[in-house]
Design a protein around this motif. Sequence first.
Motif, PDB file in Angstrom:
ATOM      1  N   ILE A   1       0.833  -1.210   0.000  1.00  0.00           N
ATOM      2  CA  ILE A   1       0.000   0.000   0.000  1.00  0.00           C
ATOM      3  C   ILE A   1       0.870   1.263   0.000  1.00  0.00           C
ATOM      4  CG2 ILE A   1      -1.647   1.350   1.367  1.00  0.00           C
ATOM      5  CD1 ILE A   1      -2.856  -1.346   2.263  1.00  0.00           C
ATOM      6  N   THR A   2       1.899   1.295   0.847  1.00  0.00           N
ATOM      7  CA  THR A   2       2.727   2.504   0.879  1.00  0.00           C
ATOM      8  C   THR A   2       3.489   2.683  -0.433  1.00  0.00           C
ATOM      9  OG1 THR A   2       4.368   1.203   2.060  1.00  0.00           O
ATOM     10  CG2 THR A   2       3.019   2.695   3.385  1.00  0.00           C
ATOM     11  N   SER A   3       3.905   1.565  -1.062  1.00  0.00           N
ATOM     12  CA  SER A   3       4.603   1.703  -2.342  1.00  0.00           C
ATOM     13  C   SER A   3       3.663   2.259  -3.408  1.00  0.00           C
ATOM     14  CB  SER A   3       5.134   0.354  -2.832  1.00  0.00           C
ATOM     15  OG  SER A   3       5.985  -0.202  -1.882  1.00  0.00           O
ATOM     16  N   TRP A   4       2.433   1.785  -3.375  1.00  0.00           N
ATOM     17  CA  TRP A   4       1.457   2.283  -4.351  1.00  0.00           C
ATOM     18  C   TRP A   4       1.191   3.769  -4.120  1.00  0.00           C
ATOM     19  CZ3 TRP A   4      -3.582   4.191  -3.693  1.00  0.00           C
ATOM     20  CH2 TRP A   4      -4.304   4.355  -4.877  1.00  0.00           C
ATOM     21  N   LEU A   5       1.040   4.155  -2.858  1.00  0.00           N
ATOM     22  CA  LEU A   5       0.821   5.572  -2.534  1.00  0.00           C
ATOM     23  C   LEU A   5       1.986   6.425  -3.022  1.00  0.00           C
ATOM     24  CD1 LEU A   5      -0.597   5.777   1.108  1.00  0.00           C
ATOM     25  CD2 LEU A   5      -1.642   6.637  -1.004  1.00  0.00           C
ATOM     26  N   LEU A   6       3.196   5.910  -2.827  1.00  0.00           N
ATOM     27  CA  LEU A   6       4.379   6.664  -3.263  1.00  0.00           C
ATOM     28  C   LEU A   6       4.388   6.793  -4.782  1.00  0.00           C
ATOM     29  CD1 LEU A   6       7.011   8.096  -2.741  1.00  0.00           C
ATOM     30  CD2 LEU A   6       8.157   5.885  -2.634  1.00  0.00           C
ATOM     31  N   TRP A   7       4.060   5.714  -5.457  1.00  0.00           N
ATOM     32  CA  TRP A   7       4.008   5.718  -6.929  1.00  0.00           C
ATOM     33  C   TRP A   7       3.057   6.807  -7.418  1.00  0.00           C
ATOM     34  CZ3 TRP A   7       6.655   3.949 -10.884  1.00  0.00           C
ATOM     35  CH2 TRP A   7       6.049   3.809 -12.131  1.00  0.00           C
ATOM     36  N   LYS A   8       1.891   6.916  -6.742  1.00  0.00           N
ATOM     37  CA  LYS A   8       0.896   7.930  -7.128  1.00  0.00           C
ATOM     38  C   LYS A   8       1.386   9.337  -6.771  1.00  0.00           C
ATOM     39  CE  LYS A   8      -2.129   5.540  -9.039  1.00  0.00           C
ATOM     40  NZ  LYS A   8      -2.388   5.814 -10.451  1.00  0.00           N
ATOM     41  N   SER A   9       1.906   9.488  -5.555  1.00  0.00           N
ATOM     42  CA  SER A   9       2.293  10.827  -5.096  1.00  0.00           C
ATOM     43  C   SER A   9       3.480  11.386  -5.864  1.00  0.00           C
ATOM     44  CB  SER A   9       2.685  10.805  -3.621  1.00  0.00           C
ATOM     45  OG  SER A   9       1.729  10.154  -2.863  1.00  0.00           O
ATOM     46  N   ALA A  10       4.348  10.495  -6.370  1.00  0.00           N
ATOM     47  CA  ALA A  10       5.590  10.961  -6.993  1.00  0.00           C
ATOM     48  C   ALA A  10       5.368  11.441  -8.428  1.00  0.00           C
ATOM     49  CB  ALA A  10       6.629   9.840  -6.983  1.00  0.00           C
ATOM     50  N   ARG A  11       4.147  11.277  -8.930  1.00  0.00           N
ATOM     51  CA  ARG A  11       3.917  11.624 -10.341  1.00  0.00           C
ATOM     52  C   ARG A  11       4.151  13.108 -10.583  1.00  0.00           C
ATOM     53  NH1 ARG A  11       0.138  12.577 -14.234  1.00  0.00           N
ATOM     54  NH2 ARG A  11      -1.212  13.512 -12.695  1.00  0.00           N
ATOM     55  N   PHE A  12       3.658  13.925  -9.665  1.00  0.00           N
ATOM     56  CA  PHE A  12       3.886  15.355  -9.808  1.00  0.00           C
ATOM     57  C   PHE A  12       4.315  15.931  -8.470  1.00  0.00           C
ATOM     58  CE2 PHE A  12       2.724  19.849 -10.106  1.00  0.00           C
ATOM     59  CZ  PHE A  12       3.381  20.177 -11.277  1.00  0.00           C
ATOM     60  N   ILE A  13       5.573  16.296  -8.387  1.00  0.00           N
ATOM     61  CA  ILE A  13       6.083  16.869  -7.144  1.00  0.00           C
ATOM     62  C   ILE A  13       6.010  18.383  -7.263  1.00  0.00           C
ATOM     63  CG2 ILE A  13       8.082  17.059  -5.622  1.00  0.00           C
ATOM     64  CD1 ILE A  13       8.957  14.346  -6.701  1.00  0.00           C
TER      65      ILE A  13
END
Lengths: 254, 235
Positions: A236-248
């Motif tokens: 779950i945290t990896s998926w969240l990171l994948w989503k959040s990192a799309r646009f910093i």
Amino acid sequence: MNATTIVAGEEISGTWFRGWGPWFAAVVAVAFSGIAIALGYSGQLNLLDAREGLAVVVRMSIGVGALLVVLSMADSISGMRDRSTLEPLLLTPITGRSLLGGKLLAAGSGWVVVFLISLPYLYVIGDGLGTIALAVGLSVVLGALLATTFGAGAAVLSIRSRTNLQTLGVGLLGLALLAIPLLLPASVLRNPIGELLVRADPMSAAQHLIGALIVDEATLASEVSWFLSPVLAALITSWLLWKSARFIELEPGI
Amino acid sequence: MQEGRPAIVCTSISKNYEGHAALADVSFTAYAGHVTGLLGPNGAGKTTLIRILTTILQPSAGTFQVAGFEPDQANEIKSLIGVMPESAGYPKRTRAIDLLTYHGRLYGAGREEATFNAVEMLAAVGLSDRRADRIGTFSRGMRQRLGLARALMNNPRIVFLDEPTLGLDPAGQHSILELIDELAGSRDVAVLLSSHLLAEIQGICDRAVILDHGRVVFDAEPTQGLSEIFHKVTT
Ligand SMILES: Nc1ncnc2c1ncn2[C@@H]1O[C@H](COP(=O)(O)OP(=O)(O)OP(=O)(O)O)[C@@H](O)[C@H]1O
Ligand SMILES: [Mg+2]
């Protein structure tokens, strides 16, 4: 070479050649030695038996490794915001995902170093117990899962915080909450809500696994369901990171 | 002056911060081979506009083209532009040459090519003798020059410079402005140069845009009444 490995290489040399990495490794080695010496001079002073000693080393390697990864990843984006080094990096064509992937790999090197330092101690303390392979296996599997969970979680916070202080504040509060089930007495497992709590928290689930498998000599088959929350949390945290990192964003929330 | 290819086309860009407008309906065009000045007092919106055009900040309204690419083609834009942000920080323990080499590699250059470019760029900004020193030992002006070198590492077609001479001594200012002039003149690069100093813009720019409270109040060659309008805005 792709962008992720370029970032990872730069971050690793920053930590291990220009930064605090070697000092930290030395402190960890001293701490492990302290435990080994305490166990070696057994006699009446030492209350831990060798199995418990082994479990302590495994918990320490996992806990210290995860803490290292958390500290690096908490700094990843919000630290660069604080130091005004984020903007030049956002201006390059590298994607947020490569940037954070590289940083996560580099942060993982901290965990790997702690694990490697723990190996000789596992061998010395576990000598003759026949559980060394199990201890090494648990260190690797649980260590990787918890380092991923807490590293990715810290990175998500870091992406969304305006300052590093905010990341550290929220992050430490979260860690403290997750640590509460560790402090509950073993009897809590006799009540279903208590057991659910300990199982749901990846930190206490890992702690339980180490105790059950190494100290109490339970079979892997009887304990395998305890791996559920560490595995789910890492996913779950990896998926969240994948989503959040799309646009910093340069400054989040504006 | 004859106009080259449009490098930046900015169409009705607005940016609101919590209801307050930092940019309102900003339109202008900048051309290859020209230095375009972006002039305005503190808070006029220069930095906000540069961040939008360099794709790291989303506009509230309006659109733009940079090097022919639209805002949603951010990676294409980023690989063709060089930017010197207003307040860039630097990792203190990193050596100047290593910072630039790393930066070059993020654009896809191999290690050797990036190192070669880094040496060349450090020479171009007069930092050759300090290239192996840690950035933490640099003076403000030296960091400023390092920032310019970094902005040029990918051999950009369009260069955005946000107050590049801030904090430099007169000789340092002069040498940076000369370098900028050479970029536009002989390398056919489009330069967007922000400043709040009239003399700087008058000396080097082919065209100037004055921003005041987020609006364009002047967009012409500097000879066409630039100083009158600038004085009106700043007093
Ligand atoms: N992150 C932000 N949140 C809220 N308002 C902002 C933010 N950044 C800029 N502003 C506002 O937008 C306006 C334009 O700011 P900007 O930094 O673009 O001006 P500038 O022309 O670059 O000024 P200076 O010459 O001081 O660098 C100002 O009113 C500023 O207060
Ligand atoms: Mg500004």
